[in-house]
Design a protein around this motif. Structure first.
Motif, PDB file in Angstrom:
ATOM      1  N   MET A   1      57.851  40.281  19.320  1.00  0.00           N
ATOM      2  CA  MET A   1      58.167  39.308  18.261  1.00  0.00           C
ATOM      3  C   MET A   1      57.518  37.951  18.606  1.00  0.00           C
ATOM      4  N   SER A   2      56.951  37.262  17.608  1.00  0.00           N
ATOM      5  CA  SER A   2      56.299  35.965  17.879  1.00  0.00           C
ATOM      6  C   SER A   2      57.346  34.910  18.257  1.00  0.00           C
ATOM      7  N   LEU A   3      56.872  33.811  18.863  1.00  0.00           N
ATOM      8  CA  LEU A   3      57.798  32.747  19.264  1.00  0.00           C
ATOM      9  C   LEU A   3      58.502  32.160  18.043  1.00  0.00           C
ATOM     10  N   SER A   4      57.753  31.967  16.962  1.00  0.00           N
ATOM     11  CA  SER A   4      58.369  31.378  15.762  1.00  0.00           C
ATOM     12  C   SER A   4      59.452  32.299  15.202  1.00  0.00           C
ATOM     13  N   LYS A   5      59.172  33.598  15.257  1.00  0.00           N
ATOM     14  CA  LYS A   5      60.146  34.571  14.733  1.00  0.00           C
ATOM     15  C   LYS A   5      61.416  34.571  15.609  1.00  0.00           C
ATOM     16  N   LEU A   6      61.206  34.447  16.938  1.00  0.00           N
ATOM     17  CA  LEU A   6      62.372  34.436  17.838  1.00  0.00           C
ATOM     18  C   LEU A   6      63.290  33.257  17.505  1.00  0.00           C
ATOM     19  N   VAL A   7      62.663  32.087  17.201  1.00  0.00           N
ATOM     20  CA  VAL A   7      63.467  30.907  16.847  1.00  0.00           C
ATOM     21  C   VAL A   7      64.139  31.142  15.501  1.00  0.00           C
ATOM     22  N   GLU A   8      63.348  31.580  14.529  1.00  0.00           N
ATOM     23  CA  GLU A   8      63.894  31.802  13.180  1.00  0.00           C
ATOM     24  C   GLU A   8      65.113  32.728  13.229  1.00  0.00           C
ATOM     25  N   GLU A   9      65.020  33.772  14.071  1.00  0.00           N
ATOM     26  CA  GLU A   9      66.107  34.752  14.116  1.00  0.00           C
ATOM     27  C   GLU A   9      67.168  34.414  15.160  1.00  0.00           C
ATOM     28  N   GLY A  10      67.014  33.251  15.814  1.00  0.00           N
ATOM     29  CA  GLY A  10      68.037  32.799  16.751  1.00  0.00           C
ATOM     30  C   GLY A  10      68.197  33.683  17.966  1.00  0.00           C
ATOM     31  N   GLU A  11      67.072  34.210  18.476  1.00  0.00           N
ATOM     32  CA  GLU A  11      67.108  35.110  19.646  1.00  0.00           C
ATOM     33  C   GLU A  11      67.197  34.273  20.927  1.00  0.00           C
ATOM     34  N   VAL A  12      68.343  33.639  21.101  1.00  0.00           N
ATOM     35  CA  VAL A  12      68.492  32.655  22.172  1.00  0.00           C
ATOM     36  C   VAL A  12      68.318  33.243  23.572  1.00  0.00           C
ATOM     37  N   TYR A  13      68.663  34.516  23.758  1.00  0.00           N
ATOM     38  CA  TYR A  13      68.550  35.109  25.099  1.00  0.00           C
ATOM     39  C   TYR A  13      67.135  35.588  25.431  1.00  0.00           C
ATOM     40  N   SER A  14      66.272  35.661  24.436  1.00  0.00           N
ATOM     41  CA  SER A  14      64.912  36.159  24.692  1.00  0.00           C
ATOM     42  C   SER A  14      63.882  35.043  24.790  1.00  0.00           C
ATOM     43  N   ILE A  15      64.244  33.842  24.298  1.00  0.00           N
ATOM     44  CA  ILE A  15      63.223  32.808  24.132  1.00  0.00           C
ATOM     45  C   ILE A  15      62.643  32.313  25.467  1.00  0.00           C
ATOM     46  N   GLU A  16      63.500  32.195  26.487  1.00  0.00           N
ATOM     47  CA  GLU A  16      63.020  31.654  27.762  1.00  0.00           C
ATOM     48  C   GLU A  16      61.882  32.505  28.333  1.00  0.00           C
ATOM     49  N   ASP A  17      62.118  33.817  28.436  1.00  0.00           N
ATOM     50  CA  ASP A  17      61.081  34.714  28.972  1.00  0.00           C
ATOM     51  C   ASP A  17      59.832  34.674  28.118  1.00  0.00           C
TER      52      ASP A  17
END
Ligand code: B1M
Length: 205
Positions: A1-17
């Motif tokens: 998933m792209s970085l923008s998509k991770l933010v949009e979908e609120g994937e807070v536990y995946s964003i750091e990695d």
């Protein structure tokens, strides 16, 4: 998933990695832009009714987690002293993501930055200008209602004979060049990168 998509979908536990991985071959500023895009997409969904406040908060939290990794990298750019700026989100407004980005860019560019935070009333700005003599006061607002507070800050500085001592810069999604002029601000910047350029110009640098 792209970085923008991770933010949009609120994937807070995946964003750091994901951000750490991206930093291996993408410039920090580009990553920042991707994170902002994700937040914008969340905002669009909120506007259309697809997202609730809780979804927006989750997206904002994910953005913040991503920026925690990026911030020190943005700060590596240049460090020579450019001037002192005090910034805050005006009274009644708790939006701080954009303001924090502006703070990060100013710090990275070599300004001494004092961040007064959110929901800052005009007296606090006046007190700070009186005692700490910054070169610039930066005001941020994200609501059409709270942007009117900016004029209140300028009037309060005038009432305390302090207006001539500082330059005033305003910004935030509902703010425009025209609005800035109408309330007697010295300048307006549409985004964090421009804010630094505008500030340097204001100070004749
Ligand atoms: Co709020 N919210 N929100 N929100 N929120 C907006 C602003 C809104 C446009 C959403 C919508 O309806 N589409 C809408 C405002 C409508 C209006 O006024 N016309 C809105 C609303 C209505 C609300 C609440 C009233 C919702 C409710 O409770 N019913 C409430 C208000 C609370 C309050 O402040 N009293 C509220 C709450 C929240 C959250 C807490 C959930 C969260 C904020 C989290 C936080 O900041 N810690 C939130 C968010 C995330 C948003 C959106 C989705 C995103 C804002 C953002 O962070 N953008 C936003 C929708 C949108 O803007 N599309 C929305 C990314 C950020 C990087 O951009 O902030 O524009 P921005 O900053 C840019 C530039 O503007 C500029 O540079 C920055 C970086 O490039 N800039 C400056 C900013 N300040 C500057 C200062 C400068 C120079 C440039 O010089 C000093």
């Amino acid at each position: 998933m792209s970085l923008s998509k991770l933010v949009e979908e609120g994937e807070v536990y995946s964003i750091e990695d994901a951000v750490i991985k991206a930093l291996k071959n993408i410039e920090p500023i580009k990553i920042t832009e991707e994170l902002i895009d994700g937040l914008r997409m969340a905002g669009d969904k909120f506007k259309s009714g697809e997202y609730f406040v809780v979804d927006m908060m989750q997206a904002a939290e994910t953005f913040k987690e991503g920026m925690k990794i990026i911030k020190p990298k943005l700060g590596d750019v240049k460090k020579d002293y450019k001037g002192k700026i005090v910034l805050g989100t005006v009274q009644g407004d708790i939006h701080d993501i954009g303001k924090n980005l502006v703070v990060t860019m100013f710090e990275g560019a070599g300004f001494e930055v004092v961040d007064l935070g959110i929901d800052v009333n005009k007296d606090k700005f006046v007190e700070f200008v009186k005692n700490d003599k910054p070169d610039i006061v930066g005001l941020s607002a994200l609501l059409t209602t709270t942007m009117l507070e900016m004029e209140g800050v300028i009037e309060a500085l005038k009432a305390n004979n302090l207006r001539g001592q500082v330059k005033i810069m305003v910004g935030g999604a509902p703010v425009s060049e025209r609005f800035a002029k109408s309330i007697g601000a010295d300048s307006y910047a549409p985004n964090a990168t421009e804010a630094v350029n505008v500030a340097l110009k204001l100070l004749g640098k």
